[in-house]
Write an enzyme that holds these catalytic residues in place. Structure first.
Site, mmCIF file in Angstrom:
data_model
loop_
_atom_site.group_PDB
_atom_site.id
_atom_site.type_symbol
_atom_site.label_atom_id
_atom_site.label_comp_id
_atom_site.label_asym_id
_atom_site.label_seq_id
_atom_site.Cartn_x
_atom_site.Cartn_y
_atom_site.Cartn_z
ATOM 1 N N SER A 69 48.784 -84.731 -67.782
ATOM 2 C CA SER A 69 48.704 -84.869 -66.328
ATOM 3 C C SER A 69 47.584 -85.833 -65.974
ATOM 4 C CB SER A 69 48.413 -83.511 -65.680
ATOM 5 O OG SER A 69 47.966 -83.731 -64.350
ATOM 6 N N HIS B 49 52.860 -86.771 -66.640
ATOM 7 C CA HIS B 49 53.017 -85.804 -65.549
ATOM 8 C C HIS B 49 52.180 -86.274 -64.351
ATOM 9 C CE1 HIS B 49 53.907 -81.652 -64.159
ATOM 10 N NE2 HIS B 49 52.676 -81.637 -63.665
ATOM 11 N N ASP C 6 50.909 -85.344 -60.624
ATOM 12 C CA ASP C 6 50.724 -84.203 -59.721
ATOM 13 C C ASP C 6 50.471 -84.675 -58.297
ATOM 14 O OD1 ASP C 6 50.911 -81.780 -61.285
ATOM 15 O OD2 ASP C 6 49.163 -82.511 -62.380
ATOM 16 N N MET D 266 49.904 -83.820 -54.439
ATOM 17 C CA MET D 266 49.424 -82.708 -53.594
ATOM 18 C C MET D 266 49.168 -83.214 -52.184
ATOM 19 S SD MET D 266 46.622 -81.072 -56.152
ATOM 20 C CE MET D 266 47.020 -80.652 -57.853
ATOM 21 N N HIS E 269 55.571 -83.930 -60.231
ATOM 22 C CA HIS E 269 55.460 -82.550 -59.754
ATOM 23 C C HIS E 269 55.007 -82.576 -58.298
ATOM 24 C CE1 HIS E 269 53.183 -78.445 -60.434
ATOM 25 N NE2 HIS E 269 54.143 -78.342 -59.529
ATOM 26 N N MET F 176 53.795 -80.936 -55.216
ATOM 27 C CA MET F 176 53.190 -79.744 -54.601
ATOM 28 C C MET F 176 52.972 -80.073 -53.132
ATOM 29 S SD MET F 176 50.687 -78.918 -57.775
ATOM 30 C CE MET F 176 50.840 -80.598 -58.348
ATOM 31 N N MET G 26 54.308 -72.078 -63.421
ATOM 32 C CA MET G 26 52.885 -72.387 -63.196
ATOM 33 C C MET G 26 52.030 -71.330 -63.888
ATOM 34 S SD MET G 26 52.683 -75.225 -61.497
ATOM 35 C CE MET G 26 50.892 -75.151 -61.500
ATOM 36 N N PHE H 195 44.537 -77.510 -58.332
ATOM 37 C CA PHE H 195 43.366 -78.094 -58.990
ATOM 38 C C PHE H 195 43.563 -78.133 -60.497
ATOM 39 C CE2 PHE H 195 42.110 -76.020 -55.084
ATOM 40 C CZ PHE H 195 41.410 -77.030 -54.434
ATOM 41 N N GLY H 196 42.994 -79.159 -61.120
ATOM 42 C CA GLY H 196 42.931 -79.187 -62.575
ATOM 43 C C GLY H 196 41.775 -78.310 -63.039
ATOM 44 N N GLY H 197 41.758 -78.011 -64.308
ATOM 45 C CA GLY H 197 40.602 -77.341 -64.902
ATOM 46 C C GLY H 197 40.490 -75.852 -64.635
ATOM 47 N N ASP I 267 52.322 -75.277 -67.032
ATOM 48 C CA ASP I 267 51.409 -76.220 -66.394
ATOM 49 C C ASP I 267 50.203 -75.453 -65.861
ATOM 50 O OD1 ASP I 267 50.218 -78.254 -64.973
ATOM 51 O OD2 ASP I 267 51.892 -78.569 -63.584
ATOM 52 N N GLY I 268 49.034 -75.775 -66.407
ATOM 53 C CA GLY I 268 47.790 -75.174 -65.942
ATOM 54 C C GLY I 268 47.055 -74.449 -67.059
ATOM 55 N N GLY I 269 45.862 -74.956 -67.371
ATOM 56 C CA GLY I 269 45.037 -74.290 -68.380
ATOM 57 C C GLY I 269 45.565 -74.409 -69.798
ATOM 58 N N GLY J 190 46.073 -81.450 -68.458
ATOM 59 C CA GLY J 190 45.245 -82.421 -67.752
ATOM 60 C C GLY J 190 43.856 -82.472 -68.334
ATOM 61 N N SER J 191 43.027 -81.491 -67.964
ATOM 62 C CA SER J 191 41.619 -81.568 -68.354
ATOM 63 C C SER J 191 41.413 -81.465 -69.865
ATOM 64 C CB SER J 191 40.804 -80.511 -67.615
ATOM 65 O OG SER J 191 41.395 -79.257 -67.754
HETATM 66 C C1 DX5 Z 1 47.823 -77.879 -61.109
HETATM 67 C C2 DX5 Z 1 48.618 -79.087 -61.559
HETATM 68 C C3 DX5 Z 1 48.479 -79.317 -63.012
HETATM 69 C C4 DX5 Z 1 47.080 -79.672 -63.411
HETATM 70 C C5 DX5 Z 1 46.859 -79.139 -64.770
HETATM 71 O O1 DX5 Z 1 47.896 -77.748 -59.765
HETATM 72 O O2 DX5 Z 1 49.994 -78.902 -61.297
HETATM 73 O O3 DX5 Z 1 49.414 -80.239 -63.528
HETATM 74 O O4 DX5 Z 1 46.833 -81.033 -63.418
HETATM 75 O O5 DX5 Z 1 45.530 -79.349 -65.081
HETATM 76 P P1 DX5 Z 1 44.797 -78.579 -66.232
HETATM 77 O O6 DX5 Z 1 45.530 -78.909 -67.499
HETATM 78 O O7 DX5 Z 1 43.435 -79.121 -66.166
HETATM 79 O O8 DX5 Z 1 44.883 -77.115 -65.896
HETATM 80 ZN ZN ZN Z 2 51.564 -80.229 -62.441
#
Ligand code: DX5
Ligand code: ZN
Length: 226
Positions: A9, A34, A36, A38, A67, A69, A138, A144-146, A176-178, A198-199
Site C-alpha cells: 500500500s 494497493h 488507498d 480516503m 481501495h 474508502m 479489513m 490510517f496506516g500503522g 488489509d491492516g497491520g 503499508g507500514s
Molecule cells: C487502512 C488502509 C490500509 C493501510 C494499511 O485504512 O486500507 O491499506 O494502508 O496500512 P498498514 O499495513 O500500515 O496497516
Molecule cells: Zn487498503
C-alpha cells in the site's frame, strides 16, 4: 498451495519520491500496487484521489488494486477508470445498491472487489460473492496506516473461506491492516491469499527486501494449507 499475492500500500510511502518507492516494491516482486483512497467522510482521514493513481499508473504496469474508502463511490467509478485503476474495491457499508455498483465497475472495464469493516458481518457480502473477483476483510478499522492487526478477524477470514466453498464462488481473499511477517502467517493459514501491507514495507530502509521477506513468510504458511 494458494498463490500468494503481495500488494504494497503506497499510503505509507514517502510521497516526495513516490516513483522510486513504487519501483522498489516492483523490484522486490510485488504483484499488485494497493492505492488507498480516503475522503475524510467515510473514514476520518484524507489521502489522495485519481491524480495519484494516474501518477502510479505511469510508473508501473502492475495491476492497481484501488481501495475506495469514500462515501458515494458510485460517483467516482469513471474517474478512477480514467486514472488507470485495474480493480475498484468498494465498501459494502458505503452504498445501498452494492450489486448495481459492482455492475457499474465491471461495465466500466474494471475488476470489482468488495470490502467490509471489522464490525460488519460476513452476511453483507454473501449474496455478492459470485459477482466479485475479490473480498477484502479489513483487519484494522480503515483510515490510517500503522494500526495494530485485529486478531479476531482471523476467524472471519476462516468463515469467509468456508462460505466461498459452500457457495462455490472463489474470489481472492484479501486482508488489509497491520500485516507484517508475523500476522501474515495467521492470515494465510486462515485462508487469505492477498496481503496488503503499508507500514511494514515502507517503514523499512529497503522496501524491496521487505516485500521478499513478507512473501517468504506467507509462502511458508501457504505450504501448510491443504
Ligand atoms: C487502512 C488502509 C490500509 C493501510 C494499511 O485504512 O486500507 O491499506 O494502508 O496500512 P498498514 O499495513 O500500515 O496497516
Ligand atoms: Zn487498503
Amino acid at each position: 498451495m494458494p498463490e500468494i499475492i503481495i500488494a504494497p500500500s503506497i499510503l505509507s510511502a514517502d510521497f516526495r519520491r513516490l516513483e522510486e518507492q513504487v519501483e522498489a516494491v516492483v523490484a522486490g516482486g510485488a504483484n499488485w500496487i494497493h492505492c488507498d483512497v480516503m475522503d475524510g467522510h467515510f473514514v476520518p482521514n484524507i489521502s489522495f484521489g485519481p491524480m495519484i493513481v494516474a501518477a502510479v499508473r505511469k510508473v508501473t504496469e502492475l495491476p492497481l488494486d484501488t481501495h475506495l474508502m469514500i462515501s458515494r463511490p458510485e460517483q467516482y467509478v469513471q474517474p478512477f477508470r480514467d486514472a488507470g485503476a485495474d480493480r475498484l474495491i468498494v465498501h459494502a457499508e458505503a452504498t445501498v445498491h452494492l450489486h448495481r455498483l459492482v455492475d457499474q465497475i465491471k461495465r466500466a472495464g474494471m475488476l470489482a472487489g468488495v470490502a467490509i469493516n471489522p464490525a460488519t458481518p460476513l452476511q453483507a457480502v454473501e449474496e455478492i460473492l459470485p459477482d466479485v473477483d475479490l473480498v477484502l476483510i479489513m483487519t484494522v478499522n480503515p483510515g490510517f496506516g500503522g494500526q495494530a492487526f485485529i486478531a479476531n478477524m482471523l476467524d472471519k477470514v476462516r468463515r469467509l473461506k468456508r462460505l466461498c466453498e459452500t457457495r462455490q464462488a472463489f474470489p481472492h481473499i484479501e486482508v488489509d491492516g497491520g500485516i507484517d511477517e508475523t500476522t501474515a502467517i495467521g492470515a494465510v493459514k486462515a485462508g487469505a491469499n492477498v496481503l496488503v501491507a503499508g507500514s511494514s514495507i515502507f517503514s523499512q530502509s529497503d522496501p524491496a527486501q521487505a516485500v521478499r521477506r513478507l512473501r517468504k513468510a506467507a509462502e511458508s504458511a501457504a505450504a501448510l494449507v491443504v
